[in-house]
Scaffold this active site. Structure first.
Site, PDB file in Angstrom:
ATOM      1  N   PRO A  78      48.226  14.290  -1.948  1.00  0.00           N
ATOM      2  CA  PRO A  78      47.149  13.887  -2.853  1.00  0.00           C
ATOM      3  C   PRO A  78      46.990  12.377  -2.862  1.00  0.00           C
ATOM      4  O   PRO A  78      47.971  11.636  -2.970  1.00  0.00           O
ATOM      5  CB  PRO A  78      47.620  14.413  -4.212  1.00  0.00           C
ATOM      6  N   CYS A  79      45.749  11.935  -2.730  1.00  0.00           N
ATOM      7  CA  CYS A  79      45.509  10.521  -2.420  1.00  0.00           C
ATOM      8  C   CYS A  79      44.969   9.715  -3.588  1.00  0.00           C
ATOM      9  O   CYS A  79      44.663   8.544  -3.431  1.00  0.00           O
ATOM     10  CB  CYS A  79      44.512  10.432  -1.259  1.00  0.00           C
ATOM     11  N   GLN A  80      44.873  10.301  -4.794  1.00  0.00           N
ATOM     12  CA  GLN A  80      44.203   9.574  -5.874  1.00  0.00           C
ATOM     13  C   GLN A  80      44.837   8.222  -6.168  1.00  0.00           C
ATOM     14  O   GLN A  80      44.149   7.250  -6.456  1.00  0.00           O
ATOM     15  CB  GLN A  80      44.184  10.434  -7.151  1.00  0.00           C
TER      16      GLN A  80
END
Length: 354
Positions: A78-80
């Site tokens: 997950p890149c948030q």
């Protein structure tokens, strides 16, 4: 079967689907979001394991790999925390997922690794996170390569840049050359131009995914005054939000925007079903793009199902689509690995002959 793959952070299966289309056997996908299970298993006919990566043990994954296949481990953490869209916090915890990814690599010792993420991962926390990850791979004997992919260069019809990393013990994997140029980029028209006409709040009977969010009256008036590629500055004064009249509001020119037929779409995000969340207005119809249109712009096949009939939830599916690896990018990753393996097998064949 080209190789045996386990997909970490698999979501609804964009990367998995691209790998399968290129002949790889995907043994399982792992994700801690139970809402992804239906789409992942329904469309890919493989196993969904609902677990956080910190709960996964390398021994249980090693047991899934057959003995006669190349062991391949892929993932898109997950890149948030890394993304330019969330610059508020620089002390997030999701970067620790790379540490867990590194742990599983040590425990499994796959032949090939691939990671996909936002380009900002390279500079997050002054580059420390990414550099530590690469060093951990090199210490295990992997040859590491990485590059930033401009998605339109590979037939993906949206402005999306992604970091793609490869690691292999038997050589360097290079990404395949681009397949498109600005002169023949796939456009919004190419991808969604043939879908049935719809309206704000509308559902098309032939496809439950071709459903558009209902606009409030003021937003319906706003989109009626919006032009493709334009901004809220095109509206009559009475429709402009107070926050946009301030100097700080000038930097939000893409919100409440329409896409343009003959250009690539903007980056499809987790809020792509909302007209006010970006340039997610349909090029000519007075509505936001539908869930199916968003999925197509992420290069999912039109037949891809995200929820059982009658159980579609806009926010959930929009989030799933925005978080997904575009299927076409999954195919690029798969083709790059396949080309490397073909070259490896050819070199081994030549040695045997000699």
């Amino acid at each position: 079967m080209v190789g045996a793959v386990i997909d970490l952070f698999c979501g609804v299966g964009g990367l998995t689907h691209g790998l399968i289309l290129e002949g790889f056997g995907v043994l399982a996908g792992i994700d801690n979001d139970p809402s992804c299970k239906y789409a992942y298993e329904q469309n890919n006919r493989t196993r969904f394991i609902e677990k956080s990566i910190s709960e996964v043990d390398g021994r249980e994954l090693n047991a899934l790999y057959p003995n006669n296949q190349h062991k391949i481990l892929v993932g898109c953490a997950p890149c948030q925390d890394f993304s330019q869209y969330t610059k508020k916090s620089r002390t997030g915890t999701k970067w620790q997922l790379l540490t867990e990814f590194s742990r599983l690599i040590r425990e499994i010792e796959p032949d090939i690794i691939s990671m996909e993420n936002v380009p900002e991962v390279r500079t997050f926390n002054r580059g420390e996170v990414f550099n530590n990850f690469i060093q951990s791979l090199e210490q295990l004997g992997y040859h590491v390569s990485h590059s930033v992919v401009h998605c339109p260069d590979y037939g993906i019809p949206q402005q999306r840049d992604r970091l793609v990393l490869f690691a292999a013990k038997q050589g360097v994997i290079k990404i395949i050359p681009p397949t498109h140029t600005p002169e023949n980029y796939r456009t919004v028209r190419d991808v969604i131009g043939s879908l049935a006409t719809n309206y704000s709040g509308g559902h098309w009977e032939g496809d439950s995914m071709h459903a558009a969010s209902r606009l409030e009256d003021i937003n319906l008036r706003r989109i009626q005054h919006s032009v493709p590629g334009g901004t809220w500055a095109d509206w009559p004064e009475e429709l402009i939000a107070e926050c946009h009249k301030k100097e700080s509001g000038e930097s939000y020119g893409s919100v409440y925007g329409r896409m343009e037929w003959d250009k690539v779409a903007p980056t499809i995000t987790t809020q792509c079903n909302g007209y006010g969340n970006g340039r997610f207005g349909h090029p000519e119809q007075d509505r936001a793009i539908s869930l199916r249109e968003a999925a197509l712009l992420q290069t999912f096949p039109r037949s891809y199902q995200f929820a059982p009939e009658g159980q579609l939830k806009f926010k959930t599916v929009s989030r799933q689509i925005g978080n997904a690896v575009p299927v076409a990018l999954g195919r690029v990753i798969a083709k790059s690995i396949k080309r490397f393996l073909e070259g490896l097998h050819e070199r081994q064949r030549v040695r045997i002959i000699i």
